[in-house]
Design a protein around this motif. Structure first.
Motif, PDB file in Angstrom:
ATOM      1  N   ASP C 111       0.518  -1.364   0.124  1.00 62.65           N
ATOM      2  CA  ASP C 111       0.006   0.097   0.155  1.00 62.65           C
ATOM      3  C   ASP C 111       0.857   1.804   0.137  1.00 62.65           C
ATOM      4  N   PRO C 144      -6.288  -8.956  -4.897  1.00 63.58           N
ATOM      5  CA  PRO C 144      -7.226  -9.050  -3.776  1.00 63.58           C
ATOM      6  C   PRO C 144      -7.220  -7.989  -2.880  1.00 63.58           C
ATOM      7  N   SER C 146      -6.589  -7.526   0.047  1.00 61.80           N
ATOM      8  CA  SER C 146      -5.317  -8.118   1.394  1.00 61.80           C
ATOM      9  C   SER C 146      -3.959  -8.273   1.139  1.00 61.80           C
ATOM     10  N   GLN C 149      -1.107  -5.164   2.279  1.00 62.72           N
ATOM     11  CA  GLN C 149      -0.733  -5.722   3.814  1.00 62.72           C
ATOM     12  C   GLN C 149       0.182  -6.323   3.327  1.00 62.72           C
ATOM     13  N   ARG C 150       0.757  -6.503   1.814  1.00 61.58           N
ATOM     14  CA  ARG C 150       2.034  -7.410   1.880  1.00 61.58           C
ATOM     15  C   ARG C 150       3.160  -6.824   1.224  1.00 61.58           C
TER      16      ARG C 150
END
Lengths: 326, 303, 325
Positions: C111, C144, C146, C149-150
Motif C-alpha cells: 500500500d 485482492p 489483502s 498489507q503484503r
C-alpha cells in the motif's frame, strides 16, 4: 532402437525456507540417440532441477530422493563422484542460459577449450592441442577461429560466447547434450542461429539433446519429443507434432492458446487464470485443478493416473484426457 | 521466464564439481549446529553482561569503591568471587560497575558514530560526484590515522570526561559506517525503484529516507554489533593509558591497568575484568557475524 | 487525430572512452528517429539489444536527456518545461519497467508503494482517501484487497508486475511507457498482464509506448509498429502492414524467427557495434539480399504507401526475392 537415457521415477527434494519441497516429483522420460526432447515448463516447474539431478549437480540444499537415471544402461545415481566426473563433459555435455557464468573469465579461448582435451582426453601438450581446439571452434562456426584463440570471454558477444560454451561441450563428442535455456539471454535472430547450430551438430554426430525451455515456438521448431512440466511433475509427454496439434492436457492447451500468435486479430489472449501453486503448499489431487476450467471433484481430490492417448506414443496426466483431446 | 542461472554454475570441468546426492553432508549439519550453539552462547553471555551492568546497583554484592585495607589482595573466595584488589575493593562489584561505564560509553559512541557515518555514507552514495569525493577523502584521512593515537591526541588536548571520550570514540569510528553504507547506497541507487521514485517527482531527501535507508538498516545493525566490541576495546585502551574513565570510578581498562603491578601476587585483579571484556567483545562479534550471514543472503533464489 | 506523444528526429550519443590516452568515441545509440502516437493508441518499438529502443524509452520517460531532437507530449516540448511544469508533467506519464523484482522497494509494504506518488503529489490528502484509492487500484489490476498489507518478497513476478502497474496508474496518467513489461514473466502470466494492459487501455483511454524484443507481444498490443536497428527505424507502419506486408529484410527476419515455420532460415551474423556502424545500409552486413548499392548508399526512410515507411533500396521487390530464395 534402445534409449540412450532413461529417467525413471526421479524425485528430488529441495530444502527451502518453508520446509522441504519436492521439486522434481516422480519424473520419467527417455531420450534416444539423435533425437531432441524438450522439457517445457514455467519457472518453478522443476525442469532445470531435473537436469541438475541427471547431472548430479544439485545445489547444496537439494538431494535426490529416489528413482533411477539410466545412461547407456548404467544408473548414474549409483555412480561414485569420480565416476560421475568421467561422464560429465565427456559423455554428457551441458550448456546453460548465460555462458558468462560457465566460462572462466581469466582463461583465453584456447586454454578454455584446451582444458577439456587435457582433462578428458589427456592431451598434455598445448602445441598438439591447438589444431583440435581450432577444429572444434570452427565446427561451432566461430569465424577465423585460429585468430580468436587468444580472446577472452568478455571480448565475445553473447551469441559467440554461447558458441564457445557449445564448443567446450562437444569437444569430447558427448552422446547427450543438456541445453538449459541456451538461447533465453540472446537476441531473437541469434537464437535462431544457435538452434540451427545445435541441429547441425546433432545431424553430424547423432547426439541426443535435452532442451530445457519455456519457449513453445522453439519447441515446435526444434524438438522431436516434448515433456511438459507443472509444479514438479510431467503432465503431458509425447511427439511435438501431435501434442501441438492436439494437446491432451488442459495446461498444455492453455499454454498454447495463451501464446500471442503473429498476425492474429484477437482482442484478448485466452489465458490460464491464477498462478502456479507454491511447491510448499500443493493442492491435493491434480496440481493444475485450481486453475483448470474442467476440474471436477475427482480432480480436486485425486492425482490423475497416466492416461495413454493415441496408442503408446503419448500420455497425459489428466482424468479427462480423452475429452480434452476432443 | 528469465530464471536465475543454475546456482552451481555447471562448469563441466573436473575442478569444483560439487557432488551431492543421496546424503546431505554430515559436515554441513554439524556446522549448522555449531552456528546455533555459537549464537546461544553469545546471547547468554551478552544478557549476563548487559543485565548485570544495567542492574549494577542491585546485582553488585559490595560498593565498588568501598576501601578495606584489611581485606586487600584476597584470592577469589565464597565472599569475594573474583577476589579483592590492592585496596580491598571487591573485584566482582568493580567489574559489574565498570561494565556499566564501559558499555554506556560504547553504546553512546556506536550510536553516534553509526548515525553520523550512515548519514554521510547515504549522502555520499546517493549524490556521488564532489560530495562523494569529499566525504570519502575525509574518511580516508580518518582511516589513515591510528585510532589510538587520534584518541590520545584529542583526549590529551581536551581532557578526559565522559562526553569527551564518547566524542573521541565517535570520531575514530564513523568512517567504517560511512564507507560500507556508501557502497550499499551506490548499488541501491541504480535499482529501478529509485528511478521510478525519481521519475515520480520524489525529492532526494524522500528517496534517501524512504527508499534507501530502510534497505541499509540490516547492514547498519551488523556493523553496529561488530563495532561495539571494537569500541569497548578502544575505550579500555584509553582507560588503561589513563586517558579514559578517571579513578576512583571503575572501568575495565583502568582495572586491568591497576592490577598490572600485582600480576604475580594477585592475577585476578587484571584477569577478571580482562575476561569480562573478552567475553563481551567475542559475543558481540559472533552475533554480528551470524547476523551478517542471516541478513545478507548472497542471492535470493527464484525457481 | 492529433498525436499525444510526438517524437521528432530524436538523437542520443554517448561518449565512449577506450583507455586513458585515446580520444573518446561517439556512440550513436539513437540516430534520429521520429514517430507520432495518437491518444488512446499503442506504438510498439521492436528491436534487439543495441537497437536503441531502451534509450528511446528512457528519453521519453525523462530518465535521460536527448542529445538533440524534440519530445512533445500533450502539445508541450518536455525539454522546455520549467520546474513546476516538470513536476506536474510527472503525473501525465508513468513508466512500467521490465524487472518487477527491482521496481518495487523491498522494505516497503504494497500500500505504501502504491500510494507514494499520491503523497508526493499531495492529491488525496486524507489517509482514508488514499486507502480507498489504493483499494481501487488493486482491484483495477486484479489483486485482492489483502495484497495491500503484503511485502513484495511475498509475491510472485506476475503479482509484482501488477503492483508496479497499479503504482503507475495511481496519478491517473495518460501515457504509459512500457519497457519490456512482460519479458521477465512466465508465459501464462505474460498473457494475463498483456490482457490487463489492454483492458486498462480501453477503460482509461491510455496511450502506450511499448518497447519489446518480442514481435508477438508487439503484434498483440500495438496499433502502430516501428522496427529499430542500430538506432534507426528500418520500417514503420501499422501493425497489420508490418506483420503481413513487411518489406525490410530485417523485419522479415524478425517475423521468421517468431513464427513456428521450421524451415525459415536464420539471418546470419549479429548486430554490429554502434561505435562503428556499417557504411551504406546499416543492415547490409547481415542482409541476404545485399548488393553493391546497399554497401555504399544509405537508404532513406521512404514512404512506400500511406502509413508505411521502409528504409530499403529494394523494398518493392524484396518479397519476390524471399519467395524465390
Amino acid at each position: 532402437m534402445s534409449d540412450l537415457l532413461r529417467v525413471e521415477n526421479l524425485t528430488t527434494w529441495l530444502a527451502t525456507e518453508s520446509g522441504i519441497v519436492t521439486a522434481v516429483d516422480d519424473v520419467s522420460f527417455s531420450v534416444r540417440a539423435g533425437r531432441t526432447l524438450a522439457l517445457v515448463g514455467e519457472s518453478g516447474s522443476g525442469k532445470s532441477m531435473t537436469c541438475s539431478s541427471i547431472m548430479r549437480l544439485l545445489p547444496g540444499n537439494g538431494r535426490i530422493a529416489g528413482g533411477r537415471v539410466l545412461f547407456e544402461g548404467e544408473d548414474l545415481l549409483a555412480k561414485s563422484p569420480a565416476g560421475m566426473e568421467a561422464i560429465r563433459g565427456r559423455k554428457i555435455g551441458m550448456i546453460v542460459q548465460d555462458p558468462m557464468t560457465s566460462l572462466n573469465p581469466l582463461l583465453d579461448v584456447e586454454d578454455q577449450v584446451g582444458e577439456v582435451f587435457k582433462y578428458h582426453l589427456g592431451d598434455r601438450s598445448r602445441r598438439l592441442r591447438r589444431p583440435k581446439v581450432v577444429d572444434v571452434l570452427s565446427r561451432v562456426h566461430i569465424p577465423a577461429a585460429e585468430k580468436r584463440l587468444g580472446s577472452y570471454p568478455h571480448e565475445f558477444s553473447g551469441g559467440m560466447r554461447q558458441r564457445v560454451a557449445i564448443a567446450l561441450n562437444i569437444a569430447c563428442a558427448p552422446k547427450l547434450l543438456i541445453a538449459d535455456e541456451p538461447t533465453t539471454a540472446l537476441d531473437v535472430t541469434v537464437q535462431q542461429q544457435i538452434l540451427a547450430l545445435l541441429r547441425e551438430l546433432q545431424r553430424g554426430t547423432g547426439m541426443a539433446i535435452i532442451l530445457v525451455t519455456h519457449d513453445l515456438h522453439t519447441v515446435q521448431r526444434f524438438c522431436d519429443e516434448v515433456a511438459i512440466m507443472y509444479a514438479g511433475r510431467i503432465v503431458e509427454q509425447g511427439p511435438v507434432s501431435e501434442i501441438f496439434a492436439r494437446p491432451a492436457h488442459p495446461y498444455t492447451q492453455g499454454l498454447l492458446r495463451a501464446l500471442p500468435q503473429l498476425g492474429s486479430q484477437e482482442e484478448r489472449l485466452p489465458l490460464i487464470p491464477g498462478q502456479p501453486p507454491s511447491l510448499s503448499s500443493l493442492p491435493p489431487g491434480c496440481r493444475f485443478a485450481p486453475r483448470c476450467p474442467r476440474a471436477t471433484d475427482l480432480c480436486r481430490t485425486e492425482y490423475p493416473d497416466w492416461m495413454a492417448t493415441s496408442g503408446e506414443t503419448r500420455r497425459s496426466a489428466c482424468w479427462y484426457a480423452d475429452e480434452v483431446l476432443g | 521466464m528469465l530464471e536465475a542461472p543454475s546456482p552451481d554454475g555447471p562448469v563441466l570441468r573436473r575442478t569444483g564439481a560439487k557432488d551431492r546426492t543421496l546424503a546431505t553432508s554430515a559436515a554441513q549439519r554439524s556446522s549448522r549446529w555449531l552456528t546455533s550453539l555459537q549464537v546461544w552462547v553469545a546471547v547468554i553471555l551478552l544478557v549476563i553482561v548487559f543485565g548485570s551492568a544495567l542492574l549494577a546497583a542491585f546485582v553488585a554484592p559490595y560498593d565498588p569503591n568501598e576501601i578495606g585495607l584489611d581485606k586487600a589482595l584476597q584470592a577469589p573466595s565464597v565472599q569475594h568471587w573474583f577476589g579483592t584488589d590492592q585496596l580491598g575493593r571487591d573485584v566482582l562489584s568493580r567489574v559489574i560497575w565498570g561494565g556499566q561505564v564501559s558499555l554506556l560509553i560504547a553504546a553512546c559512541a556506536v550510536a553516534l558514530a553509526g548515525a553520523f557515518g550512515t548519514l554521510l555514507g547515504l549522502v555520499a552514495g546517493y549524490f556521488g560526484g564532489a560530495v562523494d569525493r569529499a566525504v570519502m577523502w575525509i574518511a580516508d584521512v580518518q582511516f589513515s590515522l591510528p585510532a589510538v593515537i587520534l584518541a590520545l591526541v584529542l583526549v590529551g588536548a581536551v581532557g578526559p570526561s565522559f562526553a569527551n571520550i564518547v566524542i573521541v570514540l565517535t570520531l575514530a569510528n564513523w568512517a567504517r559506517f560511512a564507507r560500507v553504507i556508501r557502497s550499499e547506497a551506490l548499488s541501491l541507487k541504480s535499482r529501478d525503484f529509485v528511478l521510478l521514485a525519481k521519475l515520480g517527482g520524489a525529492s532526494p531527501l524522500r528517496i534517501i529516507a524512504h527508499h534507501i535507508l530502510p534497505n541499509v538498516l540490516g547492514t547498519f545493525i551488523v556493523l553496529a554489533t561488530l563495532d561495539v566490541g571494537l569500541i569497548i576495546i578502544l575505550e579500555a585502551t584509553l582507560s588503561f593509558l589513563g586517558l579514559g574513565v578517571q579513578p576512583p570510578d571503575p572501568s575495565w581498562g583502568t582495572m586491568i591497568a591497576d592490577g598490572r603491578g600485582y600480576l604475580e601476587r594477585a592475577w585476578w585483579i587484571s584477569v577478571c575484568p580482562g575476561l569480562a571484556l573478552m567475553a563481551t567483545v567475542l559475543s558481540g562479534n559472533l552475533l554480528g557475524d551470524t547476523l551478517r550471514d542471516r541478513l545478507n543472503p548472497i542471492q535470493r533464489r527464484r525457481w | 487525430m492529433s498525436a499525444f506523444l510526438s517524437v521528432r528526429d530524436l538523437r542520443k550519443t554517448f561518449p565512449v572512452s577506450r583507455g586513458l590516452l585515446q580520444k573518446a568515441e561517439l556512440l550513436h545509440a539513437v540516430a534520429g528517429i521520429s514517430f507520432d502516437v495518437p491518444a488512446g493508441t499503442t506504438f510498439g518499438l521492436v528491436g534487439e539489444s543495441g537497437s536503441g529502443k531502451t534509450t528511446t524509452a528512457k528519453m521519453v520517460m525523462g530518465a535521460d536527456e536527448p542529445t538533440s531532437g524534440e519530445i512533445v507530449i500533450d502539445g508541450r516540448d518536455i525539454a522546455r518545461h520549467d520546474k513546476t511544469e516538470r513536476f506536474a508533467f510527472r503525473r501525465l506519464l508513468q513508466p512500467v519497467l521490465q524487472d518487477p523484482y527491482s521496481a518495487l522497494s523491498p522494505r516497503m509494504r504494497v500500500d505504501r508503494i502504491i500510494d507514494e506518488p499520491l503523497r508526493i503529489h499531495r492529491i488525496y490528502p486524507s489517509t482514508k482517501a488514499r486507502a480507498e484509492r489504493v483499494a481501487y487500484l488493486l482491484d483495477a489490476v486484479g489483486l485482492p484487497p489483502s495484497a495491500a498489507q503484503r511485502y513484495p518478497n511475498e509475491m510472485s513476478g506476475g503479482q509484482r508486475q501488477r503492483v508496479a502497474i497499479a503504482r503507475a496508474l495511481a496519478l491517473e496518467p495518460r501515457l504509459l511507457v512500457l519497457d519490456e513489461p512482460v519479458s521477465a514473466l512466465d508465459v501464462s502470466i505474460q498473457a494475463q498482464i498483456l490482457n490487463l494492459l489492454r483492458d486498462l487501455q480501453d477503460r482509461l483511454g491510455l496511450t502506450y509506448l511499448l518497447i519489446s524484443h518480442d514481435l508477438a507481444v508487439i503484434g498483440f498490443m500495438s496499433t502502430q509498429v516501428g522496427v529499430l536497428y542500430l538506432g534507426r527505424f528500418v520500417e514503420v507502419g501499422s501493425k497489420e502492414t508490418i506483420l503481413s506486408d513487411a518489406r525490410h529484410p530485417y523485419s522479415l527476419a524478425l517475423i521468421a524467427s517468431a513464427s513456428p515455420d521450421v524451415n525459415a532460415a536464420p539471418v546470419s551474423g549479429e548486430i554490429p557495434s554502434p561505435l562503428s556502424p556499417p557504411s551504406g545500409c546499416v543492415f547490409h552486413t547481415r542482409c541476404p539480399f545485399a548488393r553493391d548499392r546497399c554497401r555504399q548508399e544509405p537508404p532513406s526512410l521512404r514512404q512506400l504507401k500511406p502509413n508505411h515507411l521502409v528504409a530499403c533500396h529494394f523494398a518493392e521487390t524484396i518479397r519476390l526475392e524471399t519467395n524465390n530464395a
